[in-house]
Design an enzyme around this catalytic site. Structure first.
Site, PDB file in Angstrom:
ATOM      1  N   ASP A 284     -64.193 -38.898  38.937  1.00  0.00           N
ATOM      2  CA  ASP A 284     -64.901 -38.080  39.919  1.00  0.00           C
ATOM      3  C   ASP A 284     -64.918 -36.602  39.556  1.00  0.00           C
ATOM      4  O   ASP A 284     -65.891 -35.903  39.834  1.00  0.00           O
ATOM      5  CB  ASP A 284     -64.256 -38.267  41.298  1.00  0.00           C
ATOM      6  CG  ASP A 284     -65.076 -37.671  42.424  1.00  0.00           C
ATOM      7  OD1 ASP A 284     -66.308 -37.845  42.405  1.00  0.00           O
ATOM      8  OD2 ASP A 284     -64.497 -37.046  43.323  1.00  0.00           O
TER       9      ASP A 284
ATOM     10  N   GLU B 269     -58.284 -29.612  46.275  1.00  0.00           N
ATOM     11  CA  GLU B 269     -58.921 -29.822  47.571  1.00  0.00           C
ATOM     12  C   GLU B 269     -57.863 -30.115  48.629  1.00  0.00           C
ATOM     13  O   GLU B 269     -56.897 -30.832  48.354  1.00  0.00           O
ATOM     14  CB  GLU B 269     -59.900 -30.997  47.508  1.00  0.00           C
ATOM     15  CG  GLU B 269     -61.028 -30.823  46.509  1.00  0.00           C
ATOM     16  CD  GLU B 269     -61.903 -32.058  46.449  1.00  0.00           C
ATOM     17  OE1 GLU B 269     -62.917 -32.092  47.184  1.00  0.00           O
ATOM     18  OE2 GLU B 269     -61.579 -32.988  45.693  1.00  0.00           O
TER      19      GLU B 269
ATOM     20  N   ASP C 106     -88.722 -48.283  51.578  1.00  0.00           N
ATOM     21  CA  ASP C 106     -87.840 -49.388  51.224  1.00  0.00           C
ATOM     22  C   ASP C 106     -87.924 -49.566  49.718  1.00  0.00           C
ATOM     23  O   ASP C 106     -89.008 -49.848  49.180  1.00  0.00           O
ATOM     24  CB  ASP C 106     -88.283 -50.663  51.946  1.00  0.00           C
ATOM     25  CG  ASP C 106     -87.352 -51.841  51.691  1.00  0.00           C
ATOM     26  OD1 ASP C 106     -86.667 -51.860  50.641  1.00  0.00           O
ATOM     27  OD2 ASP C 106     -87.317 -52.759  52.526  1.00  0.00           O
ATOM     28  N   LEU C 107     -86.795 -49.399  49.015  1.00  0.00           N
ATOM     29  CA  LEU C 107     -86.825 -49.446  47.552  1.00  0.00           C
ATOM     30  C   LEU C 107     -87.302 -50.789  47.023  1.00  0.00           C
ATOM     31  O   LEU C 107     -87.753 -50.874  45.882  1.00  0.00           O
ATOM     32  CB  LEU C 107     -85.428 -49.138  46.996  1.00  0.00           C
ATOM     33  CG  LEU C 107     -84.883 -47.735  47.262  1.00  0.00           C
ATOM     34  CD1 LEU C 107     -83.500 -47.582  46.646  1.00  0.00           C
ATOM     35  CD2 LEU C 107     -85.819 -46.670  46.744  1.00  0.00           C
TER      36      LEU C 107
ATOM     37  N   LYS D 217     -56.694 -34.308  45.543  1.00  0.00           N
ATOM     38  CA  LYS D 217     -57.026 -34.259  46.962  1.00  0.00           C
ATOM     39  C   LYS D 217     -55.748 -34.130  47.782  1.00  0.00           C
ATOM     40  O   LYS D 217     -54.660 -34.474  47.335  1.00  0.00           O
ATOM     41  CB  LYS D 217     -57.790 -35.528  47.369  1.00  0.00           C
ATOM     42  CG  LYS D 217     -59.202 -35.580  46.787  1.00  0.00           C
ATOM     43  CD  LYS D 217     -59.991 -36.721  47.365  1.00  0.00           C
ATOM     44  CE  LYS D 217     -61.434 -36.663  46.899  1.00  0.00           C
ATOM     45  NZ  LYS D 217     -62.155 -35.468  47.405  1.00  0.00           N
TER      46      LYS D 217
ATOM     47  N   HIS E 168     -66.768 -32.170  35.968  1.00  0.00           N
ATOM     48  CA  HIS E 168     -66.533 -30.769  36.328  1.00  0.00           C
ATOM     49  C   HIS E 168     -65.523 -30.077  35.399  1.00  0.00           C
ATOM     50  O   HIS E 168     -65.789 -28.997  34.852  1.00  0.00           O
ATOM     51  CB  HIS E 168     -66.028 -30.665  37.773  1.00  0.00           C
ATOM     52  CG  HIS E 168     -66.987 -31.167  38.796  1.00  0.00           C
ATOM     53  ND1 HIS E 168     -68.349 -31.037  38.671  1.00  0.00           N
ATOM     54  CD2 HIS E 168     -66.788 -31.801  39.981  1.00  0.00           C
ATOM     55  CE1 HIS E 168     -68.940 -31.561  39.724  1.00  0.00           C
ATOM     56  NE2 HIS E 168     -68.015 -32.027  40.531  1.00  0.00           N
TER      57      HIS E 168
END
Length: 486
Positions: free
Chosen positions: A231, A212, A90-91, A336, A236
């Site tokens: 993203d 994608e 548990d953080l 996408k 990338h």
């Protein structure tokens, strides 16, 4: 080849999708190939209160489908599971990190902490590791996205940098680990044939595409607050662009390679907000058909706001203001629910200045280099040759470097290569902080313009190649996307 580097690989997010689909399968392939030190251990950390048997059953169910079935041996799989230990954590509980420290004390070797979690957990995890003294003799791997913009990225880097030195921090971008990207470096810097041509005098344009077929799947909540620009482009695509265009480094050591990539990122021509509509296209997919199956519109996906203006498609015209590339347009594209799953780099060379063989020898794209990153990794050089028979009729032919046919040994997946590099302490294929800052600084004007709400994403049907405006942008420069020409 077996590694002499002993290690303890600690995987936070050890029950998550990324761990199941990519990280643990990559470690298994390295284990199966005998590339890991036999004493190396994998400690998986997650919040579930499971015992070792429950976690191994989870791995059996969720990891095994993602490993190659060729020669899959039950004994090898069992020996891989024996490397693993699960720690429920548990953080918010400091005592759980004491338990983790005590667990790791049993093992020798360099500690690798891989944070396969959301970025909001990076700083709390790093601070908790530091509180129990686990930031020494350690490496930390950070997954993207690292922040939401330049300010938030700097905040994370500042906080992590107070705990770990820069040489301990591995910001991963798995595209840099792909075999064709490595071969691009070999192609450019080991062959005198290409280096004289790799410049503005001989290159007409370059396209980089990451497309994608999938939508947002179960990541609607995350994606709707992120979008394609954050993203995919900021990391990338800009990393691939810097690899394609960088100057030859004096060696392949980590800072030499990253210094040259940084020079490219800093040379990107700034985009004025007034020009964004001319050089940037954003889109959002509507309902459509992919491979015969109907797919829903983005706005109806689970976790997505019905009135969302988040982009699922981006196309950009980019310029590099330096001696080698001034005046050459670079076209970057990602999206996408597109017509196909493909990642490729297309280098279009200029036509010959005069042809004695007729207009056919002057057609665009007669000479081009296509570097396919996925799904079938290859490098293909196109040129013109005479067709058999009477007359001087020309046809496009190509020379292939198909890795799976030429090299008999199995290819290494991107994550496998990068994880081995972390274990061995090799930083060249990881993103340095100043690179990341330069990329964020360049994309921010686009982010700010789109956030102003003055325009909305252009619609495109799922199963197509994106908005028509993307093709129109290239047409203004007398060119087109590769699939449109074919």
């Amino acid at each position: 080849m077996q590694s002499d580097s002993n290690f303890v690989f600690v995987l936070f997010g050890g029950t998550g999708d990324l761990s199941m689909r990519k990280i643990l399968p990559a470690l298994f392939e390295a284990h199966r190939a005998g590339m890991l030190n036999p004493a190396g251990r994998i400690v998986c950390v997650a919040r579930e209160a499971w015992d070792q048997g429950a976690y191994r059953r989870w791995v059996e169910e969720h990891v095994k489908p993602h490993v190659s079935k060729d020669g899959l041996d039950d004994a090898v799989w069992r020996s891989f599971l024996e490397r693993m230990q699960y720690v429920g954590l548990d953080l918010g509980r400091a005592e759980d990190f004491v338990l983790l420290r005590d667990t790791l004390a049993q093992y020798d070797g360099t500690r690798v902490f891989y944070l396969a979690t959301g970025p909001k957990l990076f700083v709390p995890i790093c601070r908790a590791l530091s509180d129990v003294g686990l930031n020494q003799n350690a490496r930390i791997v950070l997954e993207k996205p690292l922040g939401y913009d330049l300010k938030s990225s700097n905040a994370i880097n500042d906080a992590v940098g107070e705990i770990f030195q820069e040489e301990q921090i591995y910001r991963i971008d798995h595209y840099l680990g792909k075999e064709p990207v490595q071969n691009l470096l070999a192609l450019r810097f080991s062959n005198v044939l290409f280096e004289p041509l790799w410049r503005r005098e001989w290159v007409e344009s370059i396209q980089i595409t990451i497309a994608e077929e999938l939508g947002v799947e179960a990541r609607g909540d995350f994606y709707d607050n992120t979008g394609a620009l954050r993203d995919m482009v900021q990391n990338h695509l800009l990393q691939l662009l810097s690899i394609v265009t960088m100057e030859p480094p004096h060696s392949m050591d980590s800072d030499s390679v990253r210094d040259e990539k940084l020079r490219v990122l800093r040379a990107l021509k700034p985009i004025d907000e007034r020009d964004i509509s001319r050089v940037a296209v954003r889109g959002q997919y509507h309902a459509g058909v992919i491979r015969g199956a109907a797919v829903p519109a983005y706005a109806t996906e689970p976790g997505v706001r019905p009135d969302s203006t988040t982009e699922t498609f981006v196309a950009l015209k980019v310029e590099i203001d330096n001696w080698r590339w001034a005046g050459v347009p670079f076209f970057l594209r990602t999206g996408k629910r597109l017509a196909d799953r493909v990642a490729e780099i297309v280098v279009n060379f200029r036509t010959v200045p005069h042809s004695a063989l007729g207009a056919n020898a002057l057609r665009a794209g007669a000479n081009r280099l296509v570097i396919r990153l996925q799904p079938n990794e290859s490098i293909r050089l196109y040129c013109l040759a005479k067709q058999p028979g009477e007359g001087m009729n020309l046809a496009s032919v190509h020379l292939d470097l198909a890795f799976d046919q030429f090299f008999k040994e199995g290819q290494m997946e991107a994550y496998q290569r990068l994880l081995l590099d972390v274990i061995h302490g090799r930083l060249a294929l990881f993103v340095r902080r100043d690179e990341q800052e330069a990329a964020w600084r360049w994309v921010e004007p686009i982010l700010n313009a789109w956030a102003s709400g003055t325009s909305k994403p252009k619609p495109y049907a799922a199963g197509t190649w994106g908005p028509a405006a993307s093709s129109a942008m290239l047409a203004q420069h007398g060119t087109c996307w590769l699939e449109e020409e074919n």
